[in-house]
Design a protein around this motif. Structure first.
Motif, PDB file in Angstrom:
ATOM      1  N   PRO A 247       0.809  -1.236   0.000  1.00  8.73           N
ATOM      2  CA  PRO A 247       0.000   0.000   0.000  1.00  8.73           C
ATOM      3  C   PRO A 247       0.838   1.280   0.000  1.00  8.73           C
ATOM      4  O   PRO A 247       0.616   2.192   0.799  1.00  8.73           O
ATOM      5  N   LEU A 248       1.766   1.373  -0.921  1.00 11.34           N
ATOM      6  CA  LEU A 248       2.668   2.519  -0.967  1.00 11.34           C
ATOM      7  C   LEU A 248       1.920   3.814  -1.258  1.00 11.34           C
ATOM      8  O   LEU A 248       2.072   4.823  -0.554  1.00 11.34           O
ATOM      9  N   ARG A 249       1.090   3.807  -2.289  1.00 16.60           N
ATOM     10  CA  ARG A 249       0.371   5.032  -2.650  1.00 16.60           C
ATOM     11  C   ARG A 249      -0.590   5.446  -1.545  1.00 16.60           C
ATOM     12  O   ARG A 249      -0.741   6.634  -1.246  1.00 16.60           O
ATOM     13  N   GLU A 250      -1.232   4.481  -0.921  1.00 14.14           N
ATOM     14  CA  GLU A 250      -2.177   4.800   0.146  1.00 14.14           C
ATOM     15  C   GLU A 250      -1.475   5.503   1.310  1.00 14.14           C
ATOM     16  O   GLU A 250      -1.998   6.466   1.876  1.00 14.14           O
ATOM     17  N   LEU A 251      -0.293   5.028   1.655  1.00 15.64           N
ATOM     18  CA  LEU A 251       0.450   5.637   2.757  1.00 15.64           C
ATOM     19  C   LEU A 251       0.871   7.061   2.412  1.00 15.64           C
ATOM     20  O   LEU A 251       0.726   7.983   3.214  1.00 15.64           O
ATOM     21  N   VAL A 252       1.400   7.236   1.203  1.00 10.97           N
ATOM     22  CA  VAL A 252       1.844   8.565   0.779  1.00 10.97           C
ATOM     23  C   VAL A 252       0.655   9.516   0.671  1.00 10.97           C
ATOM     24  O   VAL A 252       0.715  10.680   1.098  1.00 10.97           O
ATOM     25  N   SER A 253      -0.449   9.042   0.119  1.00 16.44           N
ATOM     26  CA  SER A 253      -1.639   9.882  -0.031  1.00 16.44           C
ATOM     27  C   SER A 253      -2.200  10.316   1.318  1.00 16.44           C
ATOM     28  O   SER A 253      -2.804  11.387   1.436  1.00 16.44           O
ATOM     29  N   ALA A 254      -1.986   9.482   2.345  1.00 17.66           N
ATOM     30  CA  ALA A 254      -2.466   9.824   3.687  1.00 17.66           C
ATOM     31  C   ALA A 254      -1.543  10.813   4.388  1.00 17.66           C
ATOM     32  O   ALA A 254      -1.850  11.263   5.500  1.00 17.66           O
ATOM     33  N   GLY A 255      -0.415  11.144   3.759  1.00 12.42           N
ATOM     34  CA  GLY A 255       0.506  12.117   4.342  1.00 12.42           C
ATOM     35  C   GLY A 255       1.673  11.516   5.072  1.00 12.42           C
ATOM     36  O   GLY A 255       2.447  12.253   5.711  1.00 12.42           O
ATOM     37  N   ALA A 256       1.837  10.192   5.005  1.00  9.85           N
ATOM     38  CA  ALA A 256       2.951   9.552   5.695  1.00  9.85           C
ATOM     39  C   ALA A 256       4.275   9.873   5.007  1.00  9.85           C
ATOM     40  O   ALA A 256       4.339   9.982   3.777  1.00  9.85           O
ATOM     41  N   THR A 257       5.307  10.031   5.806  1.00  7.51           N
ATOM     42  CA  THR A 257       6.668  10.163   5.284  1.00  7.51           C
ATOM     43  C   THR A 257       7.201   8.757   5.042  1.00  7.51           C
ATOM     44  O   THR A 257       7.351   7.975   5.980  1.00  7.51           O
ATOM     45  N   VAL A 258       7.471   8.425   3.788  1.00  8.87           N
ATOM     46  CA  VAL A 258       7.901   7.072   3.418  1.00  8.87           C
ATOM     47  C   VAL A 258       9.316   7.118   2.868  1.00  8.87           C
ATOM     48  O   VAL A 258       9.608   7.877   1.936  1.00  8.87           O
TER      49      VAL A 258
ATOM     50  N   SER B 187       9.765  -0.087  -8.671  1.00  8.07           N
ATOM     51  CA  SER B 187       8.446  -0.636  -8.360  1.00  8.07           C
ATOM     52  C   SER B 187       7.442   0.479  -8.088  1.00  8.07           C
ATOM     53  O   SER B 187       6.273   0.385  -8.496  1.00  8.07           O
ATOM     54  N   ALA B 188       7.878   1.544  -7.411  1.00  3.69           N
ATOM     55  CA  ALA B 188       6.977   2.675  -7.167  1.00  3.69           C
ATOM     56  C   ALA B 188       6.478   3.248  -8.486  1.00  3.69           C
ATOM     57  O   ALA B 188       5.305   3.630  -8.614  1.00  3.69           O
ATOM     58  N   ARG B 189       7.351   3.283  -9.469  1.00  5.27           N
ATOM     59  CA  ARG B 189       6.972   3.803 -10.795  1.00  5.27           C
ATOM     60  C   ARG B 189       6.082   2.819 -11.541  1.00  5.27           C
ATOM     61  O   ARG B 189       5.011   3.179 -12.050  1.00  5.27           O
ATOM     62  N   GLU B 190       6.508   1.566 -11.619  1.00  2.22           N
ATOM     63  CA  GLU B 190       5.846   0.605 -12.496  1.00  2.22           C
ATOM     64  C   GLU B 190       4.608  -0.036 -11.876  1.00  2.22           C
ATOM     65  O   GLU B 190       3.653  -0.364 -12.588  1.00  2.22           O
ATOM     66  N   ASP B 191       4.630  -0.220 -10.541  1.00  2.00           N
ATOM     67  CA  ASP B 191       3.524  -0.916  -9.889  1.00  2.00           C
ATOM     68  C   ASP B 191       2.534   0.023  -9.221  1.00  2.00           C
ATOM     69  O   ASP B 191       1.408  -0.379  -8.927  1.00  2.00           O
ATOM     70  N   HIS B 192       2.956   1.276  -8.973  1.00  2.00           N
ATOM     71  CA  HIS B 192       2.084   2.196  -8.236  1.00  2.00           C
ATOM     72  C   HIS B 192       1.847   3.515  -8.952  1.00  2.00           C
ATOM     73  O   HIS B 192       1.193   4.399  -8.410  1.00  2.00           O
ATOM     74  N   GLY B 193       2.395   3.673 -10.155  1.00  2.00           N
ATOM     75  CA  GLY B 193       2.082   4.831 -10.961  1.00  2.00           C
ATOM     76  C   GLY B 193       2.722   6.134 -10.540  1.00  2.00           C
ATOM     77  O   GLY B 193       2.239   7.210 -10.908  1.00  2.00           O
ATOM     78  N   PHE B 194       3.803   6.087  -9.771  1.00  2.00           N
ATOM     79  CA  PHE B 194       4.505   7.319  -9.420  1.00  2.00           C
ATOM     80  C   PHE B 194       5.263   7.837 -10.646  1.00  2.00           C
ATOM     81  O   PHE B 194       6.037   7.098 -11.256  1.00  2.00           O
ATOM     82  N   ASP B 195       5.041   9.112 -10.993  1.00  2.00           N
ATOM     83  CA  ASP B 195       5.833   9.707 -12.055  1.00  2.00           C
ATOM     84  C   ASP B 195       7.143  10.224 -11.455  1.00  2.00           C
ATOM     85  O   ASP B 195       7.432  10.004 -10.268  1.00  2.00           O
TER      86      ASP B 195
ATOM     87  N   ARG C 249       4.373   6.601 -18.822  1.00  2.00           N
ATOM     88  CA  ARG C 249       4.537   7.678 -17.857  1.00  2.00           C
ATOM     89  C   ARG C 249       3.616   7.415 -16.681  1.00  2.00           C
ATOM     90  O   ARG C 249       2.464   7.014 -16.851  1.00  2.00           O
ATOM     91  N   GLY C 250       4.138   7.663 -15.470  1.00  2.00           N
ATOM     92  CA  GLY C 250       3.339   7.393 -14.277  1.00  2.00           C
ATOM     93  C   GLY C 250       2.317   8.482 -14.025  1.00  2.00           C
ATOM     94  O   GLY C 250       2.172   9.439 -14.768  1.00  2.00           O
ATOM     95  N   ILE C 251       1.644   8.313 -12.911  1.00  2.00           N
ATOM     96  CA  ILE C 251       0.613   9.252 -12.491  1.00  2.00           C
ATOM     97  C   ILE C 251       1.198  10.168 -11.424  1.00  2.00           C
ATOM     98  O   ILE C 251       1.875   9.704 -10.510  1.00  2.00           O
ATOM     99  N   ALA C 252       0.950  11.445 -11.492  1.00  2.00           N
ATOM    100  CA  ALA C 252       1.490  12.386 -10.503  1.00  2.00           C
ATOM    101  C   ALA C 252       0.908  12.077  -9.128  1.00  2.00           C
ATOM    102  O   ALA C 252      -0.263  11.705  -9.002  1.00  2.00           O
ATOM    103  N   VAL C 253       1.763  12.242  -8.083  1.00  2.00           N
ATOM    104  CA  VAL C 253       1.299  12.038  -6.718  1.00  2.00           C
ATOM    105  C   VAL C 253       0.490  13.246  -6.280  1.00  2.00           C
ATOM    106  O   VAL C 253       0.897  14.369  -6.512  1.00  2.00           O
TER     107      VAL C 253
END
Length: 353
Positions: free
Chosen positions: A265-276, A296-304, A349-353
């Motif tokens: 749940p990388l994106r979920e943690l970052v979206s909630a404001g967690a420092t990862v 993996s953050a780029r390819e599996d979670h859409g981080f640009d 291209r990934g999705i912006a956080v």
């Protein structure tokens, strides 16, 4: 159009000493010291385990087998230097290497000489590679809490700022072993010495264990902490307190906490404001090193690229690097983001956080 994750300046906050070893080095040390290794350690295959007691037991057996091959001060120095070189090749500019001196004390004359070997090696590796290496002294949950206090006092005597010093105190091994509250005294000693308190919590066990750790050990960061999000109330507390999470995706999957990398749940943690702060944990056993976690953050979670830069900056901010070093590395991340992008191998291209 993306930029290479290997050139992204970053800090690495979750890497274990033995687990950082190259497979080729392990094989050489085993041959030199006449040690027969389990077949799994002789291959490059990533291990996959269940998170139950049997799975953890197998992981610990393999880790102990690898650790048994480290028999001399020269072996220890080699591991630090190679960890620094491998991190430098992947863009890590600041590494906090976690070590339990108890594991190597018998070969070098005690826990103090063992730590001093690692610290001197960290200074030498910093000069040779340009990646600054600091040390986190880690106690083990499977030993008596009084042993943890002894290590905390040792860490406090070598506390400092910058490469070649002790900057943190941790608590590792199976989260299901030992009573967390019984280690509070050790963390009080470390905290009084100005060390970062960075216990493992929230990987094998869920948010209830995280809550216990927050209450009893008062951490600055959590080793893993990835399961904090299973209880929004606990995650909100983590975020509000500014407690960074050292998330190690490959480790999570290898230990069976999540079925695959997209499920972390990388994106979920970052979206909630967690420092990862992404980490590799034990690449000797799990395979991929630090750059792969960003990939993996780029390819599996859409981080640009902007999102990856944010993760890198979070790792730097959560580190115990000196303020001047943090400012320099943040600027270097901005330079990376301002550099020309290239066509990636995947062409996406990934999705912006």
């Amino acid at each position: 159009m993306t930029r290479a994750v290997e050139t992204l300046p970053k800090a690495h906050l979750h890497l274990h000493f033995t687990g950082s070893m190259r497979t080729s080095t392990l094989l050489e040390l085993a041959e030199r010291h006449g040690i027969r290794l389990p077949a799994t350690l002789s291959s490059q295959a990533m291990i996959t385990l269940s998170p139950d007691a049997r799975g953890w037991f197998r992981f610990q057996r393999l880790y102990d087998a690898a650790r048994a091959c480290v028999r001399t001060a020269d072996d220890m120095r080699r591991i630090v230097l190679e960890a620094a070189a491998d991190d430098a090749a992947e863009g890590s500019r600041w590494l906090e290497l976690q070590v339990d001196p108890t594991s190597y004390a018998v070969h070098v004359g005690g826990i103090t000489p063992a730590l001093e070997v690692v610290l001197q090696a960290a200074r030498d590796a910093t000069a040779l590679t340009g990646t600054q290496i600091a040390v986190v002294v880690a106690a083990s949950r499977i030993r008596h809490p009084l042993d943890a206090r002894t290590l905390a006092r040792l860490a406090a005597r070598h506390a400092g700022e910058g490469a070649g010093t002790v900057v943190g105190f941790g608590l590792s091994n199976d989260e299901r072993r030992g009573e967390t509250a019984e280690f509070a005294g050790a963390f009080d000693i470390a905290r009084d010495a100005g060390l970062a308190c960075v216990p493992h919590s929230g990987e094998l066990l869920g948010p209830q264990h995280v809550e216990t750790t927050l209450r009893t050990l008062r951490p600055d960061r959590l080793g893993h902490g990835v399961r904090s999000g299973e209880d929004p109330r606990v995650l909100e507390r983590v975020v509000a307190a500014g407690i960074a999470l050292e998330v190690c995706p490959t480790s999570n999957v290898s230990l069976g906490v999540y079925p695959d990398l997209p499920s972390v749940p990388l994106r979920e943690l970052v979206s909630a404001g967690a420092t990862v702060a992404l980490g590799a944990d034990d690449p000797l056993l799990f395979g991929p090193r630090l750059a792969a976690q960003y990939r993996s953050a780029r390819e599996d979670h859409g981080f640009d690229d902007e999102g990856l830069a944010g993760l890198a900056k979070a790792s730097i901010s959560a580190s115990r690097a000196p303020a001047a070093t943090k400012a320099e590395l943040h600027a270097a991340v901005d330079d990376w983001l301002a550099s020309p992008a290239e066509v990636s191998e995947r062409g996406t291209r990934g999705i912006a956080v």
